[in-house]
Write an enzyme that holds these catalytic residues in place. Sequence first.
Site, PDB file in Angstrom:
ATOM      1  N   CYS A  70       0.879  -1.357   0.088  1.00 45.95           N
ATOM      2  CA  CYS A  70      -0.323  -0.329  -0.222  1.00 45.95           C
ATOM      3  C   CYS A  70       0.903   1.265   0.176  1.00 45.95           C
ATOM      4  O   CYS A  70       0.720   2.365  -0.559  1.00 45.95           O
ATOM      5  CB  CYS A  70      -0.893   0.290   1.657  1.00 45.95           C
ATOM      6  N   CYS A  71       1.536   1.139   0.943  1.00 50.08           N
ATOM      7  CA  CYS A  71       2.945   2.320   0.697  1.00 50.08           C
ATOM      8  C   CYS A  71       3.519   2.156  -0.861  1.00 50.08           C
ATOM      9  O   CYS A  71       3.836   3.491  -0.986  1.00 50.08           O
ATOM     10  CB  CYS A  71       4.033   1.884   1.696  1.00 50.08           C
ATOM     11  N   CYS A  82      -1.252   8.661   7.210  1.00 53.78           N
ATOM     12  CA  CYS A  82      -2.337   8.375   6.631  1.00 53.78           C
ATOM     13  C   CYS A  82      -3.265   7.905   7.788  1.00 53.78           C
ATOM     14  O   CYS A  82      -2.789   7.353   8.850  1.00 53.78           O
ATOM     15  CB  CYS A  82      -2.826   7.075   5.764  1.00 53.78           C
ATOM     16  N   CYS A  88       7.912   3.471   5.929  1.00 58.64           N
ATOM     17  CA  CYS A  88       7.096   3.476   4.641  1.00 58.64           C
ATOM     18  C   CYS A  88       8.032   2.922   3.769  1.00 58.64           C
ATOM     19  O   CYS A  88       7.693   2.926   2.172  1.00 58.64           O
ATOM     20  CB  CYS A  88       6.136   4.236   4.868  1.00 58.64           C
ATOM     21  N   CYS A 100      -3.523   4.524   9.916  1.00 63.20           N
ATOM     22  CA  CYS A 100      -1.733   3.961   9.570  1.00 63.20           C
ATOM     23  C   CYS A 100      -1.273   4.908  11.105  1.00 63.20           C
ATOM     24  O   CYS A 100      -0.160   5.225  11.501  1.00 63.20           O
ATOM     25  CB  CYS A 100      -1.071   3.801   8.554  1.00 63.20           C
TER      26      CYS A 100
END
Length: 242
Positions: free
Chosen positions: A121-122, A203, A231, A206
């Site tokens: 995702c990162c 985010c 990240c 997170c």
Amino acid sequence: MSAIDLHARPSDSYEAKLAHTTAVLTSAAAEHGSRIVQATSLGAEDMVLTDLIAKGHLSIAIGTLETGMLHPETLALLARIESHYGLRVQAMQPRHEAAVHFVEQHGERAMYQSIELRKACCALRKLEPLSRLLEAKTAWITGLRREQSDGRAGVPYTEREANGRLKLNPLADWTWGDVWHYIAVNGVPYNPLHDQFFPSIGCAPCTRAISLGEDFRAGRWWWEDELAKECGLHVKPEGVAA
Ligand code: SF4
């Protein structure tokens, strides 16, 4: 109590650090012209840098990663920077199809399922957009500080990346108290989440607030092992010196 009330305590060498940071930014702007960018996280440190860039009328572009997962407060700050300073912030978004495909395949809460999915995702929301932000740039500026975590204890003022690009960390030796002192004295706009015990803001899924006594980055990816807590934006490939 605001973050300013809690944290604004300059260190003894604050004035010298401020002079050094200002000199680094000024000479970097002169050296790199239109090929330098501040990659702002929109956190307190980066607001100090944006303020110095704006007040010094330095020809340094400002860019950020608009991951599609930011808090409303962070998005509001983005707009506020533009109105307060009259500066344009280049908001880099993930590739739409890649983000949609990832969510379809793994769901909205994929980051909690495994470190691999969190890093994937990162990669699509941060790393790929960052690589586009840095395209054709010879230097970039970050708000990294040594005090932020054990993993950042060795952050240098400048480092040459494997691709030849210069990475500048002009706040490397600033304390959290220095950062907030600058913000207080200069009336710098900042993310109101800092007033709610979010020292480090990423985010929304997170990031959480921290409790008294917890580490600076305890609110980031708190369900993961300490060693995994980056990240990838500031992680070097093996063999590249810090
Ligand atoms: S911080 Fe969380 S939501 Fe943001 S890109 Fe990484 S895993 Fe995805």
